[in-house]
Scaffold this motif. Sequence first.
Motif, PDB file in Angstrom:
ATOM      1  N   SER A 171       0.833  -1.192   0.000  1.00  0.00           N
ATOM      2  CA  SER A 171       0.000   0.000   0.000  1.00  0.00           C
ATOM      3  C   SER A 171       0.865   1.239   0.000  1.00  0.00           C
ATOM      4  N   GLN A 172       0.290   2.334  -0.498  1.00  0.00           N
ATOM      5  CA  GLN A 172       0.966   3.612  -0.486  1.00  0.00           C
ATOM      6  C   GLN A 172       1.208   4.084   0.944  1.00  0.00           C
ATOM      7  N   SER A 173       0.429   3.589   1.887  1.00  0.00           N
ATOM      8  CA  SER A 173       0.587   3.995   3.283  1.00  0.00           C
ATOM      9  C   SER A 173       1.697   3.229   3.996  1.00  0.00           C
ATOM     10  N   ASP A 174       2.240   2.203   3.367  1.00  0.00           N
ATOM     11  CA  ASP A 174       3.335   1.439   3.982  1.00  0.00           C
ATOM     12  C   ASP A 174       4.575   2.309   4.128  1.00  0.00           C
ATOM     13  N   THR A 175       5.361   1.986   5.139  1.00  0.00           N
ATOM     14  CA  THR A 175       6.689   2.585   5.263  1.00  0.00           C
ATOM     15  C   THR A 175       7.669   1.641   4.594  1.00  0.00           C
ATOM     16  N   ILE A 176       8.477   2.165   3.689  1.00  0.00           N
ATOM     17  CA  ILE A 176       9.357   1.338   2.873  1.00  0.00           C
ATOM     18  C   ILE A 176      10.820   1.644   3.183  1.00  0.00           C
TER      19      ILE A 176
ATOM     20  N   PHE B 170      12.447  14.159  -0.692  1.00  0.00           N
ATOM     21  CA  PHE B 170      12.381  13.704  -2.079  1.00  0.00           C
ATOM     22  C   PHE B 170      11.031  13.069  -2.383  1.00  0.00           C
ATOM     23  N   THR B 171      10.551  12.229  -1.482  1.00  0.00           N
ATOM     24  CA  THR B 171       9.288  11.527  -1.722  1.00  0.00           C
ATOM     25  C   THR B 171       8.073  12.348  -1.321  1.00  0.00           C
ATOM     26  N   GLY B 172       8.283  13.427  -0.558  1.00  0.00           N
ATOM     27  CA  GLY B 172       7.152  14.178  -0.024  1.00  0.00           C
ATOM     28  C   GLY B 172       6.638  13.600   1.282  1.00  0.00           C
ATOM     29  N   GLU B 173       7.247  12.488   1.723  1.00  0.00           N
ATOM     30  CA  GLU B 173       6.870  11.850   2.982  1.00  0.00           C
ATOM     31  C   GLU B 173       8.007  12.018   3.991  1.00  0.00           C
ATOM     32  N   ASP B 174       7.745  11.691   5.256  1.00  0.00           N
ATOM     33  CA  ASP B 174       8.836  11.610   6.217  1.00  0.00           C
ATOM     34  C   ASP B 174       9.853  10.600   5.715  1.00  0.00           C
ATOM     35  N   THR B 175      11.126  11.005   5.729  1.00  0.00           N
ATOM     36  CA  THR B 175      12.186  10.150   5.195  1.00  0.00           C
ATOM     37  C   THR B 175      13.395  10.194   6.107  1.00  0.00           C
ATOM     38  N   VAL B 176      14.008   9.041   6.321  1.00  0.00           N
ATOM     39  CA  VAL B 176      15.268   8.956   7.057  1.00  0.00           C
ATOM     40  C   VAL B 176      16.301   8.312   6.140  1.00  0.00           C
ATOM     41  N   GLU B 177      17.457   8.974   6.007  1.00  0.00           N
ATOM     42  CA  GLU B 177      18.558   8.417   5.229  1.00  0.00           C
ATOM     43  C   GLU B 177      19.685   8.046   6.183  1.00  0.00           C
TER      44      GLU B 177
ATOM     45  N   ARG C  49       8.779  -2.252   5.159  1.00  0.00           N
ATOM     46  CA  ARG C  49       8.828  -3.354   4.187  1.00  0.00           C
ATOM     47  C   ARG C  49       9.810  -2.987   3.088  1.00  0.00           C
ATOM     48  N   ALA C  50      10.308  -4.006   2.399  1.00  0.00           N
ATOM     49  CA  ALA C  50      11.274  -3.779   1.322  1.00  0.00           C
ATOM     50  C   ALA C  50      10.617  -3.016   0.174  1.00  0.00           C
ATOM     51  N   ALA C  51      11.273  -1.975  -0.277  1.00  0.00           N
ATOM     52  CA  ALA C  51      10.740  -1.157  -1.369  1.00  0.00           C
ATOM     53  C   ALA C  51      10.852  -1.901  -2.691  1.00  0.00           C
ATOM     54  N   ARG C  52       9.890  -1.667  -3.557  1.00  0.00           N
ATOM     55  CA  ARG C  52       9.940  -2.197  -4.912  1.00  0.00           C
ATOM     56  C   ARG C  52      10.850  -1.305  -5.767  1.00  0.00           C
ATOM     57  N   PRO C  53      11.315  -1.803  -6.935  1.00  0.00           N
ATOM     58  CA  PRO C  53      12.115  -0.949  -7.825  1.00  0.00           C
ATOM     59  C   PRO C  53      11.367   0.332  -8.189  1.00  0.00           C
ATOM     60  N   GLY C  54      12.022   1.469  -7.997  1.00  0.00           N
ATOM     61  CA  GLY C  54      11.440   2.753  -8.383  1.00  0.00           C
ATOM     62  C   GLY C  54      10.381   3.287  -7.441  1.00  0.00           C
ATOM     63  N   GLU C  55      10.140   2.628  -6.304  1.00  0.00           N
ATOM     64  CA  GLU C  55       8.999   3.030  -5.473  1.00  0.00           C
ATOM     65  C   GLU C  55       9.209   4.378  -4.799  1.00  0.00           C
ATOM     66  N   PHE C  56      10.442   4.725  -4.451  1.00  0.00           N
ATOM     67  CA  PHE C  56      10.684   6.041  -3.860  1.00  0.00           C
ATOM     68  C   PHE C  56      10.344   7.149  -4.860  1.00  0.00           C
ATOM     69  N   THR C  57      10.792   6.985  -6.122  1.00  0.00           N
ATOM     70  CA  THR C  57      10.501   7.989  -7.143  1.00  0.00           C
ATOM     71  C   THR C  57       9.014   7.995  -7.481  1.00  0.00           C
ATOM     72  N   GLN C  58       8.387   6.826  -7.483  1.00  0.00           N
ATOM     73  CA  GLN C  58       6.954   6.764  -7.748  1.00  0.00           C
ATOM     74  C   GLN C  58       6.178   7.536  -6.690  1.00  0.00           C
ATOM     75  N   ARG C  59       6.597   7.426  -5.440  1.00  0.00           N
ATOM     76  CA  ARG C  59       5.925   8.186  -4.374  1.00  0.00           C
ATOM     77  C   ARG C  59       6.153   9.684  -4.534  1.00  0.00           C
ATOM     78  N   ALA C  60       7.346  10.056  -5.005  1.00  0.00           N
ATOM     79  CA  ALA C  60       7.604  11.478  -5.272  1.00  0.00           C
ATOM     80  C   ALA C  60       6.627  12.001  -6.317  1.00  0.00           C
TER      81      ALA C  60
ATOM     82  N   LEU D 242       3.582  10.597  -7.051  1.00  0.00           N
ATOM     83  CA  LEU D 242       2.232  10.547  -6.479  1.00  0.00           C
ATOM     84  C   LEU D 242       1.982  11.701  -5.514  1.00  0.00           C
ATOM     85  N   ASN D 243       3.034  12.153  -4.856  1.00  0.00           N
ATOM     86  CA  ASN D 243       2.894  13.254  -3.892  1.00  0.00           C
ATOM     87  C   ASN D 243       3.142  14.621  -4.520  1.00  0.00           C
ATOM     88  N   GLY D 244       3.220  14.671  -5.837  1.00  0.00           N
ATOM     89  CA  GLY D 244       3.325  15.954  -6.523  1.00  0.00           C
ATOM     90  C   GLY D 244       4.695  16.601  -6.472  1.00  0.00           C
TER      91      GLY D 244
END
Length: 444
Positions: free
Chosen positions: A2-7, A74-81, A104-115, A117-119
């Motif tokens: 889900s888009q609400s998952d933390t990846i 980058f994703t528009g969500e809370d992010t920790v690097e 959960r483990a991110a899928r290929p491109g999921e960080f950019t996809q969320r960016a 989706l979040n405009g």
Amino acid sequence: MSQSDTIAAIASPAGTGAVALLRVSGRDALAVAQRVWRGGALVPRYAVYGGIINEAGRAVDSVLATFFKGPASFTGEDTVEITCHGGVLVTQQVLEQLLRCGARAARPGEFTQRAWLNGKLDLTQAEAVMDVISAQTGMALRAAQRQLEGAIGRQVMALRDALLEVLAHVEAYIDFPEEDISPDTGAELLGRIAEVQDGTARMLATADQGRILREGARTVLAGAPNAGKSSLLNALLGCERAIVSDIAGTTRDTIEEVINLKGIPLRLVDTAGLRESQDAIEREGVARSRRMVETADLVLEIVDASQPAGDRVVLPEEGGTMHLLVLNKADLGLHFSWAAAEGVRFSCLTGVGMETLTNAIAMLLGGAQGFTGMEAVVNARHKTCLLLASRALENASTQLSAGAAPEFVALDLREAMDAFGEISGRMDTEDLLGVIFSRFCIGK
């Protein structure tokens, strides 16, 4: 999923290095990181030194962690690097702790996809991320960076907005069926459609350059045996990649290498000499050479210009639209039979004519306008959408000129607008997004 998952994912390349980078993104990113964190408070946009611990409280690694509070990430969500040591095992163990604590483990491109989706990015910018990563030359990198800055998206949306005004006028006549589109109004609308068509054509004109920047120009070195094909490959590469011999038929299979020629990536393909042969292996090599010529972007026909001109083994119409004759062995003197030939005089032995040859290749690939590559449509998907829009605009012009009902004109205009919208991601097409982001590496 889900888009609400933390990846979470490892964002740096596989293998051993000095440091590695891991990303965590989602509404629980900070909470997940804090469950494995031992150190100072994670303050937004500050790198904090600390450690990652396992479920037993033992240290896994010393790290730097940076928290980015959404939407300023980058994703528009809370992010920790998290930056840890770059060993394969330690990096994997840090990731395992993050997954154990709720990510959960991110899928290929999921960080950019969320960016997207979040405009934070439009779809052309999202696609440009991988173009920046995979760029092989400075020119390709600059073109990808321009796309990442939104240059292509802005062009497309300007065309779409201009078309929206035309559609608004046409639909006004649909709402008032007793009103016909007057000749003056029809001419004005046709002019506006023509402007959008011109803009679409200008973008389409850069599509081949964009493909070359992204994939490299398939450049086939073809000719008779002992003409100097392998020697030219070595000269362009600047190293002894192919075996060179006075014995005809030395090259039996194709050899492919990539070079940077004046900012343009070239996929050089050395081929077997084209001739009739009784040797089964050489015949297969010649057949492969013919297939390479047929699929090339550019054919460099190499001839021994010190010998009398005979029947050409490569004809200009073979292998696409671009062809360049290279009159090799110019250091031995040009045979008079080649005097009228339009080609580049060159010597693999002395290097005479190298600058002329590289300039000629760059000019051929760049076309009449030159190889700018800065606003290029570097994606085949964009080209397909622009072609759909162009056909729809042509149909709309034809319908409007013929005095067709406004409903038919509006239908074509909407089709063109949908095609433009698909380029920038203004259409909710789940399958399209799946195809685009599946090409990304994990962690991006």
